[in-house]
Design an enzyme around this catalytic site. Structure first.
Site, PDB file in Angstrom:
ATOM      1  N   CYS A 148       0.812  -1.068   0.142  1.00  0.00           N
ATOM      2  CA  CYS A 148       0.022   0.053   0.053  1.00  0.00           C
ATOM      3  C   CYS A 148       0.910   1.377   0.058  1.00  0.00           C
ATOM      4  O   CYS A 148       0.351   2.325  -0.304  1.00  0.00           O
ATOM      5  CB  CYS A 148      -0.821  -0.067   1.287  1.00  0.00           C
ATOM      6  SG  CYS A 148      -2.068  -1.453   0.934  1.00  0.00           S
TER       7      CYS A 148
ATOM      8  N   HIS B 153      -3.799   6.679   1.824  1.00  0.00           N
ATOM      9  CA  HIS B 153      -4.054   5.619   1.100  1.00  0.00           C
ATOM     10  C   HIS B 153      -5.360   4.906   1.824  1.00  0.00           C
ATOM     11  O   HIS B 153      -6.063   5.171   2.745  1.00  0.00           O
ATOM     12  CB  HIS B 153      -3.170   4.225   1.930  1.00  0.00           C
ATOM     13  CG  HIS B 153      -3.404   2.999   1.090  1.00  0.00           C
ATOM     14  ND1 HIS B 153      -3.633   2.675   0.044  1.00  0.00           N
ATOM     15  CD2 HIS B 153      -3.769   1.998   2.188  1.00  0.00           C
ATOM     16  CE1 HIS B 153      -4.031   1.372   0.151  1.00  0.00           C
ATOM     17  NE2 HIS B 153      -3.972   0.945   1.347  1.00  0.00           N
TER      18      HIS B 153
ATOM     19  N   ASN C 105     -10.052  -1.068  -1.607  1.00  0.00           N
ATOM     20  CA  ASN C 105      -8.598  -0.956  -1.738  1.00  0.00           C
ATOM     21  C   ASN C 105      -7.893  -1.590  -2.980  1.00  0.00           C
ATOM     22  O   ASN C 105      -7.846  -2.658  -3.034  1.00  0.00           O
ATOM     23  CB  ASN C 105      -8.181  -1.649  -0.334  1.00  0.00           C
ATOM     24  CG  ASN C 105      -6.548  -1.361   0.038  1.00  0.00           C
ATOM     25  OD1 ASN C 105      -5.621  -1.010  -0.699  1.00  0.00           O
ATOM     26  ND2 ASN C 105      -6.063  -1.968   1.183  1.00  0.00           N
TER      27      ASN C 105
HETATM   28  N1  ACO Z   1     -18.709  -9.387   6.886  1.00  0.00           N
HETATM   29  C1  ACO Z   1     -19.499  -9.895   7.916  1.00  0.00           C
HETATM   30  N2  ACO Z   1     -18.711  -9.951   9.133  1.00  0.00           N
HETATM   31  C2  ACO Z   1     -17.427  -9.845   9.259  1.00  0.00           C
HETATM   32  C3  ACO Z   1     -16.583  -9.452   8.049  1.00  0.00           C
HETATM   33  C4  ACO Z   1     -17.526  -9.205   6.823  1.00  0.00           C
HETATM   34  N3  ACO Z   1     -16.758  -8.999   5.759  1.00  0.00           N
HETATM   35  N4  ACO Z   1     -15.300  -9.432   8.348  1.00  0.00           N
HETATM   36  C5  ACO Z   1     -15.070  -9.527   9.792  1.00  0.00           C
HETATM   37  N5  ACO Z   1     -16.469  -9.825  10.063  1.00  0.00           N
HETATM   38  C6  ACO Z   1     -17.040 -10.078  11.435  1.00  0.00           C
HETATM   39  C7  ACO Z   1     -15.599 -10.822  12.261  1.00  0.00           C
HETATM   40  O1  ACO Z   1     -15.682 -12.153  11.911  1.00  0.00           O
HETATM   41  C8  ACO Z   1     -16.157 -10.379  13.763  1.00  0.00           C
HETATM   42  O2  ACO Z   1     -16.775 -11.386  14.273  1.00  0.00           O
HETATM   43  P1  ACO Z   1     -16.936 -11.555  15.661  1.00  0.00           P
HETATM   44  O3  ACO Z   1     -17.035 -10.490  16.548  1.00  0.00           O
HETATM   45  O4  ACO Z   1     -18.336 -12.290  15.858  1.00  0.00           O
HETATM   46  O5  ACO Z   1     -15.603 -12.244  15.893  1.00  0.00           O
HETATM   47  C9  ACO Z   1     -16.689  -9.194  13.588  1.00  0.00           C
HETATM   48  O6  ACO Z   1     -16.992  -9.222  12.281  1.00  0.00           O
HETATM   49  C10 ACO Z   1     -15.777  -7.802  13.876  1.00  0.00           C
HETATM   50  O7  ACO Z   1     -14.386  -8.144  13.224  1.00  0.00           O
HETATM   51  P2  ACO Z   1     -13.272  -7.397  13.235  1.00  0.00           P
HETATM   52  O8  ACO Z   1     -12.081  -7.979  12.588  1.00  0.00           O
HETATM   53  O9  ACO Z   1     -13.035  -6.981  14.671  1.00  0.00           O
HETATM   54  O10 ACO Z   1     -13.889  -5.952  12.440  1.00  0.00           O
HETATM   55  P3  ACO Z   1     -13.157  -4.671  12.352  1.00  0.00           P
HETATM   56  O11 ACO Z   1     -14.010  -3.545  12.794  1.00  0.00           O
HETATM   57  O12 ACO Z   1     -11.765  -4.555  12.926  1.00  0.00           O
HETATM   58  O13 ACO Z   1     -13.077  -4.496  10.906  1.00  0.00           O
HETATM   59  C11 ACO Z   1     -11.559  -4.544   8.997  1.00  0.00           C
HETATM   60  C12 ACO Z   1     -12.299  -5.430   9.953  1.00  0.00           C
HETATM   61  C13 ACO Z   1     -12.126  -3.846   8.182  1.00  0.00           C
HETATM   62  C14 ACO Z   1     -10.553  -5.579   8.117  1.00  0.00           C
HETATM   63  C15 ACO Z   1     -10.440  -3.545   9.794  1.00  0.00           C
HETATM   64  O14 ACO Z   1      -9.774  -4.164  10.771  1.00  0.00           O
HETATM   65  C16 ACO Z   1      -9.422  -2.978   8.894  1.00  0.00           C
HETATM   66  O15 ACO Z   1      -9.713  -2.223   8.191  1.00  0.00           O
HETATM   67  N6  ACO Z   1      -8.185  -3.169   9.194  1.00  0.00           N
HETATM   68  C17 ACO Z   1      -7.306  -2.391   8.402  1.00  0.00           C
HETATM   69  C18 ACO Z   1      -6.909  -2.797   6.908  1.00  0.00           C
HETATM   70  C19 ACO Z   1      -5.751  -2.103   6.477  1.00  0.00           C
HETATM   71  O16 ACO Z   1      -5.510  -1.119   6.770  1.00  0.00           O
HETATM   72  N7  ACO Z   1      -4.908  -2.827   5.529  1.00  0.00           N
HETATM   73  C20 ACO Z   1      -3.635  -2.152   5.101  1.00  0.00           C
HETATM   74  C21 ACO Z   1      -3.682  -2.061   3.639  1.00  0.00           C
HETATM   75  S1  ACO Z   1      -3.739  -3.266   2.797  1.00  0.00           S
HETATM   76  C22 ACO Z   1      -2.208  -3.917   2.158  1.00  0.00           C
HETATM   77  O17 ACO Z   1      -1.315  -3.498   2.588  1.00  0.00           O
HETATM   78  C23 ACO Z   1      -2.384  -4.713   1.242  1.00  0.00           C
END
Ligand code: ACO
Length: 332
Positions: free
Chosen positions: A114, A259, A289
């Site tokens: 990224c 990003h 993304n």
């Molecule tokens: N649909 C429905 N439910 C989901 C989904 C989905 N797509 N994804 C996760 N859940 C569920 C999980 O299983 C979890 O359920 P549980 O509470 O029963 O365990 C719940 O939703 C909450 O999950 P979290 O992982 O805590 O959700 P969060 O609010 O943290 O969002 C996300 C997840 C969107 C991935 C977030 O953590 C994020 O954006 N992280 C950073 C991403 C990033 O910056 N990436 C870097 C760049 S990418 C690169 O370099 C290639």
């Protein structure tokens, strides 16, 4: 020493638009969850097997060349940032060079996920300032959709990514007050496995096994919460560094382009920095993304929408796998 200016910009995304609702055919998810947690409404995906990242990069480049009134033969160098190269080797830069029909000019691949566009911009800026090349094409291009796990384990990552390409043409400016004022790059490999793709890998022998395939090690994996936590800390830090380095403050910022990984991350970054809504640009709702492509796509959209005028201060920041992160300050 001259500074580096943006001569022109362009972007291209595949025609196929994939809505959040469409994703429910593969994964147990919902439009509401994806919008609330990430800000994404839709993304563009290639017709698998028919379009490579370098095809998207070619279209983005054609637009940038046309806007600059330039021909491919006017380019001196290609820097191509991607985490999803067309092939393991050679790099995607040579495929783009071949498609542009300009044999001979150097083609460098940058593999910093990224933050790839910022790493590529920094290298290009150095080369332009030292006079090595005068017209550098910097591209960020990704095809994620062909590398996703469409089984249940792939849901968390699968909903976040889109395909696309952004291109910028850079060159020297004699106007000392304008252009790239600074770039700052960082990495911390202690966190490499928090967001990675394990196989196939030359670190393994064999590079990929049936066991790897059965375990889904060919698909990307992410510890989302850890990545989130680091992103909301590192991006504001590096934006502050960019401003301090140039004796500037938040009030001087015309536009921050961060990003596009998650709208909530970018809202927290903006809040932490005390930026107004009109000082920030996000387009993750329409593209998801697109990794190395997010920043050049957003820059082009801002240029076309008239949100960047000559003399405006543009700040770029990114955070991603590696971990890698960084910033750039640009006087447009
Ligand atoms: N649909 C429905 N439910 C989901 C989904 C989905 N797509 N994804 C996760 N859940 C569920 C999980 O299983 C979890 O359920 P549980 O509470 O029963 O365990 C719940 O939703 C909450 O999950 P979290 O992982 O805590 O959700 P969060 O609010 O943290 O969002 C996300 C997840 C969107 C991935 C977030 O953590 C994020 O954006 N992280 C950073 C991403 C990033 O910056 N990436 C870097 C760049 S990418 C690169 O370099 C290639």
């Amino acid at each position: 020493m001259p500074r580096t200016e943006f001569i022109s910009t362009g972007f291209h995304v595949p025609e196929r638009v994939v809505s959040n609702a469409e994703l429910t055919q593969w994964w147990e998810t919902s439009d509401e969850w994806i919008r609330e947690r990430s800000g994404i409404r839709e993304r563009h995906w290639v017709e698998g097997g028919k379009q490579a990242g370098s095809d998207l990069a070619l279209e983005a480049t054609r637009i940038a060349l046309e806007r600059a009134d330039m021909q491919p033969g006017d380019l001196d160098c290609i820097i191509y940032a991607t985490l999803s190269p067309d092939h393991f080797f050679p790099g995607s830069g040579v495929y783009l060079q071949r498609k542009l029909g300009v044999p001979g000019i150097p083609a460098l691949d940058v593999r910093n996920q990224c933050t790839g566009f910022l790493y590529a911009l920094s290298v290009a800026d150095g080369w332009i300032r030292m006079g090595q090349y005068r017209r550098i094409l910097v591209v960020g291009a990704e095809v994620h959709s062909t590398g996703m796990d469409f089984g249940p384990a792939g849901r968390d990552l699968g909903v976040l990514f889109g395909d696309g390409a952004g291109a910028v043409i850079l060159g020297p400016t004699g106007d000392d007050g304008r252009g790239v004022l600074s770039t700052h790059l960082f990495a911390d490999g202690r966190h490499a496995e928090l967001l990675w793709c394990e196989s196939d890998a030359s670190a393994h022998n064999p590079r990929i096994s049936h066991e790897d395939l059965d375990a889904g090690r060919q698909y990307p994996k992410m510890q989302g919460r850890d990545v989130f936590r680091h992103a909301v800390t590192r991006m504001p830090e590096t934006v502050k560094l960019a401003l301090e380095t140039n004796g500037l403050g938040i009030a001087d910022v015309k536009l921050l382009i961060a990003h596009q990984a998650n709208l909530r991350i970018n809202e927290m970054v903006a809040k932490h920095l005390g930026l107004r809504e009109d000082q920030v640009y996000n387009n993750i709702d329409r593209f998801g993304n697109t990794t190395a492509a997010t920043i050049p796509i957003a820059i082009d959209e801002c240029v076309q929408a008239g949100r960047l005028a000559r003399g405006d201060l543009l700040i770029l920041t990114a955070f991603g796998s590696g971990f890698t992160w960084g910033s750039a300050a640009i006087r447009w």
